[in-house]
Design an enzyme around this catalytic site. Sequence first.
Site, PDB file in Angstrom:
ATOM      1  N   SER A 187      15.209   7.428  15.958  1.00 30.40           N
ATOM      2  CA  SER A 187      15.578   8.607  16.739  1.00 30.40           C
ATOM      3  C   SER A 187      16.615   8.245  17.810  1.00 30.40           C
ATOM      4  O   SER A 187      17.663   7.696  17.480  1.00 30.40           O
ATOM      5  CB  SER A 187      14.326   9.242  17.347  1.00 30.40           C
ATOM      6  OG  SER A 187      14.612  10.524  17.859  1.00 30.40           O
ATOM      7  N   ASP A 427      14.052  15.325   7.302  1.00 31.83           N
ATOM      8  CA  ASP A 427      14.151  15.455   8.749  1.00 31.83           C
ATOM      9  C   ASP A 427      15.295  16.404   9.079  1.00 31.83           C
ATOM     10  O   ASP A 427      16.428  16.190   8.648  1.00 31.83           O
ATOM     11  CB  ASP A 427      14.408  14.078   9.373  1.00 31.83           C
ATOM     12  CG  ASP A 427      14.671  14.155  10.862  1.00 31.83           C
ATOM     13  OD1 ASP A 427      14.171  15.094  11.511  1.00 31.83           O
ATOM     14  OD2 ASP A 427      15.373  13.267  11.377  1.00 31.83           O
ATOM     15  N   HIS A 481      11.143  12.684  10.157  1.00 32.30           N
ATOM     16  CA  HIS A 481      11.856  11.967  11.203  1.00 32.30           C
ATOM     17  C   HIS A 481      11.342  10.548  11.413  1.00 32.30           C
ATOM     18  O   HIS A 481      12.114   9.634  11.690  1.00 32.30           O
ATOM     19  CB  HIS A 481      11.735  12.772  12.495  1.00 32.30           C
ATOM     20  CG  HIS A 481      12.640  12.333  13.593  1.00 32.30           C
ATOM     21  ND1 HIS A 481      14.016  12.348  13.483  1.00 32.30           N
ATOM     22  CD2 HIS A 481      12.377  11.871  14.841  1.00 32.30           C
ATOM     23  CE1 HIS A 481      14.552  11.931  14.614  1.00 32.30           C
ATOM     24  NE2 HIS A 481      13.590  11.627  15.456  1.00 32.30           N
TER      25      HIS A 481
END
Length: 504
Positions: A187, A427, A481
């Site tokens: 991320s 994601d 994600h």
Amino acid sequence: MAKFFFFFFFFTSLCMLLTLFVTEAAPKTSLVKTLPGFKGSFPSKHYSGYITLGGEKPADQGKNLFYYFVESERKPATDPVVLWLNGGPGCSSFDGFVYEHGPFNFKEGKPKGSLPILYLNPYSWSKVSNIIYLDSPTGVGFSYSKDPRNYVTGDLKTAYDTHNFLLKWFEQFPEFLSNPFYITGESFAGIYVPTLASQVVQGIKDGAKRIINFKGYMVGNGVTDRIFDGNALVPFAHGMGLISDDIYKEVVAACEGIYYQPQSVMCDDKLEQVHQAIEGLNIYNILEPCYHNPTYNQNDKLQNSTLPSSFQQLGKTQKPLPVRKRIYGRAWPFQAQVRDGLVPLWPQLAASTRIAVPCVNDEVATRWLNDKAVRNAIHAVPESVSGRWTLCTNRISYYHDAGSMIPYHLNLTLQGYRALIYSGDHDMCVPFTGTQAWTKSLGYKILDEWRPWFSNGIDVAGFLQGYEKNFTFITVKGSGHTVPEYKPQEALHFYSRWLAGLSI
């Protein structure tokens, strides 16, 4: 001859003593002996505690960075040492520890009157590597400072501090200094990882007191570049069947391929159609349901909301899920909120709009990590000193001051450092379409043409494209994600093979 045997015996004994000293060099006071909620023996040694940073400037002093170190369950003396960083910015790396690839998993359910129950994770990354989970920057997780000025940071400062942490950590654990070292994260750690890697490389060039045996880095669904990441959502939504052909054609014509910063009212209107079409989806995994905070009233009026419309309809009609259905965090969809480089944090956005962080239930981790017995077991200071542990903090001020990460990736790979970039292909927060585009933009020659890869020899686990300069991009089929959370077996497979220098 007698003298020869005497000196041989003396030298052999000395080597044995030195070996014993090196293997026991880790500070015993940092050893984690038990963990409340877990019964049984640890499969390897665990250490945790603080590294206090110092420096010539007052602003560089008094930063206490918390780490949890898990030795490899295989061969800790020779297996790689891996640093793991969660993103946010402002999110604790205990996210990776308790929900993704750490040595334990939480048992489902909420036992009344007792702590959550832990069991061994069969897909822990400690199966094949030593791994450091670091709460960074200062103010995140258990990391703290008595000087609030230390809670103001950014890309470059965070990289500088984390590099200093590593130098001091290896000072305490010198027996691991010769092990291959890798930096990993996901991320917003798409920013942390390459900037830190560049600091480490510069330290090697400058002849740091302790030369880290840095070999490469790995990034999952990582924030990289505002243009590539910002333009990724529309083609992703179309390719996944989330918007119609008509909406797609209209938004392409109106925006001329520039979606991250609308250039006209018409483009803005067409993008709103896209957002309306994907309302209610779990942004972190479009295949998964979304945890809705039961205390939030969907009839509350949202005044001057700054969040995308897809997050403005979260209601209280859906009951909480028994297990977490994804990350608490903030990433590139909110890049438009950045003002003068200051990145808003999810808790701040949630407070300002009265919207709970979407699709998140981290009650179990929060309960466990704030238990006094747990904090004592892992050598974390009391809550009165560092504050209450939260998965993502709102007490730091974070500035995105390093720009695009593409020049960093080019610089590192051209110097021979290995890189693996992976994306969960469902994601919607940092879509694989943007990552695939920027990895291709580096201009490296393709050595391993787009192909499926397998984790069990039978089922397709994702797709791979290999480039020169030891640069690889892979997707993980059906994952969101946080790949190790959604696809733990597949994640351990590609992680193990990549660390070993084998083809995925």
